[in-house]
Enzyme design. Structure first.
Site, PDB file in Angstrom:
ATOM      1  NE  ARG A  48      28.811  26.463   1.500  1.00  0.00           N
ATOM      2  CZ  ARG A  48      29.093  25.325   0.877  1.00  0.00           C
ATOM      3  NH1 ARG A  48      28.530  24.202   1.267  1.00  0.00           N
ATOM      4  NH2 ARG A  48      29.931  25.308  -0.128  1.00  0.00           N
ATOM      5  CE  LYS A 106      26.065  14.622 -16.193  1.00  0.00           C
ATOM      6  NZ  LYS A 106      26.811  15.785 -16.292  1.00  0.00           N
ATOM      7  CE  LYS A 206      27.181  14.076 -20.461  1.00  0.00           C
ATOM      8  NZ  LYS A 206      28.592  14.477 -20.457  1.00  0.00           N
TER       9      LYS A 206
HETATM   10  N1  HSE Z   1      32.059  15.750 -16.739  1.00  0.00           N
HETATM   11  C1  HSE Z   1      31.516  15.855 -18.059  1.00  0.00           C
HETATM   12  C2  HSE Z   1      32.638  15.794 -19.085  1.00  0.00           C
HETATM   13  C3  HSE Z   1      30.757  17.114 -18.307  1.00  0.00           C
HETATM   14  O1  HSE Z   1      33.807  15.648 -18.742  1.00  0.00           O
HETATM   15  O2  HSE Z   1      32.311  15.861 -20.255  1.00  0.00           O
HETATM   16  C4  HSE Z   1      29.388  17.091 -17.726  1.00  0.00           C
HETATM   17  O3  HSE Z   1      28.606  16.092 -18.247  1.00  0.00           O
END
Ligand code: HSE
Length: 429
Positions: A48, A106, A206
């Site tokens: 946006r 990721k 990850k």
């Molecule tokens: N949400 C993730 C965290 C960060 O709490 O580490 C992004 O990967």
């Protein structure tokens, strides 16, 4: 220094994208000196327009991401949108038009990394993604490049800051999971829908990326065993404390003892207070790498947030720009080892099993023989009597997950076992 600038398109202008744009503007001279040519931001694709974006040049903002990535003069596309689509389509378009890509995505890398790498290689461009794992912490490049001459056997990481914050709160205040999650939400660590973090999806993506790079093997998120932390209780945390441990949500990538396969998993685990990962507090991330020649290495720092993640993105930007100027590309996908990713049944570790049992003669012997029947050796037993029942905590020696599961199934069927209150793996010893 070359005076003609390298042109950069930015996809996404949220917390990370706006920091990338800001630093590219404020530090333009330093970036140019380090690269050997100026870098010019030529467009910023957003969902946006019209939203207030302090420090972001308004004239560069567009909603037409497709037009931006297919511009023939764009040298590098930075993707900080996240999610599978439209990011994947845009990245593949960028490659086809000759641009290198820096991504923080990721989920996409963990699902379609092999396809993206192949597309980058076919186009003769780079795909870099340091920011996809553990924010600011240099991890992908050390694994891909600095440790390229070594053999990594194990990667043990706290790669999700939200869950580390929750577990740290539970540990330091005695709070239950819901209370700690509420605090994480109030402080902005947990999102309104915390599922991706608390159910371990974020950490599993990850783990897949780390395992693939560490073991030179294709590993996707679907190969990663995953358990979140929603079932962790204040009693588990207290029990961990009683045995000199702390509970962490770990991403664990391992080469099997015979070297013929790999496993990747994410679950809560107890680790001894003496382990370096035990001291990782609040929302920090850390990754512990065990390599044959290097020994044990620990990477620590902020795993999320606008500026820390932008630091990793900009490091990649400098690297891919240098490669462009040299007419080269950096290291691509390395999956030559092609080790099979094995299921959880084959994982060997220790277990903390907490049972509520009848407090009468023979119960402890019955429980002990159930472990023995399945070849699971007991290390310690703690028993505390209550009114008519008892709490029994059994910590095992190393056993396969399959053997432990069979033991627990049998324990559940015993008349004397009222409940299997919790099962937690013990790692890092
Ligand atoms: N949400 C993730 C965290 C960060 O709490 O580490 C992004 O990967």
């Amino acid at each position: 220094m070359r005076t003609r600038p390298l042109k950069v398109a930015l996809l996404g202008c949220g917390v990370v994208g706006s920091e990338v744009a800001r630093i590219m503007t404020t530090d333009a001279a330093d970036l140019a000196a380090r690269i050997g040519a100026p870098v010019e931001l030529v467009g910023i694709a957003v969902r946006r327009v019209g939203r207030e974006r302090p420090g972001v040049p308004a004239h560069l903002v567009t909603t037409d991401a497709e037009a931006l990535v297919t511009r023939e003069d764009v040298d590098v596309v930075i993707e900080v949108v996240g999610g599978i689509e439209p990011s994947k389509h845009l990245i593949l378009s960028a490659f086809r038009h000759g641009a290198s890509v820096v991504s923080a995505n990721k989920a996409l890398l963990a699902q379609d990394g092999a396809e993206l790498h192949a597309a980058a290689a076919a186009a003769g461009v780079d795909l870099y993604y340091e920011a996809a794992v553990a924010g600011a912490i240099p991890l992908i490049r050390p694994l891909r490049e600095s440790l390229a001459g070594d053999k990594v056997n194990r990667v043990l990481g706290i790669v999700n800051g939200t869950t580390n914050f929750i577990l740290d709160k539970m540990d330091s205040t005695g709070a239950g999971y819901s209370e700690a999650l509420e605090e994480a939400t109030a402080l902005g660590y947990a999102e309104a829908d915390p599922t991706a973090d608390v159910e371990g999806f974020d950490a599993a993506a990850k783990a897949a990326i780390l395992a693939g790079i560490a073991f030179h093997t294709k590993v996707t998120a679907a190969d990663v065993y995953r358990e979140g932390l929603t079932e962790v209780t204040a009693a588990d945390i207290a029990s961990a404390k009683a045995m000199g441990c702390v509970v962490k949500l770990l991403a664990i990538c391992e080469r099997s003892a015979d070297g013929a396969s790999v496993t990747a998993r994410v679950h809560p685990a107890m680790i001894p207070l003496s382990h370096p990962l035990a001291s990782v507090r609040e929302a920090y991330n850390a990754v512990f790498v065990e390599a044959e020649a290097a020994g044990r290495l620990m990477f620590y720092g902020p795993g999320a947030g606008g500026a820390p993640t932008a630091s990793a993105v900009l490091g990649d930007l400098v690297a891919v720009c240098r490669n462009k100027l040299n007419g080269a590309t950096g290291p691509g996908d390395s999956v030559y080892a092609q080790l099979p990713a094995k299921a959880m049944d084959d994982v060997v570790t220790r277990y903390h099993v907490s049972l509520d049992v009848d407090d009468r003669a023979g119960v402890l012997a019955q429980v002990a023989s159930t472990f023995a029947e399945h070849g699971v050796s007991i290390d310690t037993v703690r028993q505390q009597g209550r009114d008519g029942d008892a709490s029994l905590v059994v910590v095992t020696h190393r056993a396969t997950d399959a053997a432990l599961s069979a033991t627990v199934d049998k324990l559940r069927a015993l008349d004397s076992v009222r409940e299997v209150a919790s099962i937690m793996r013990v790692e890092g010893e």
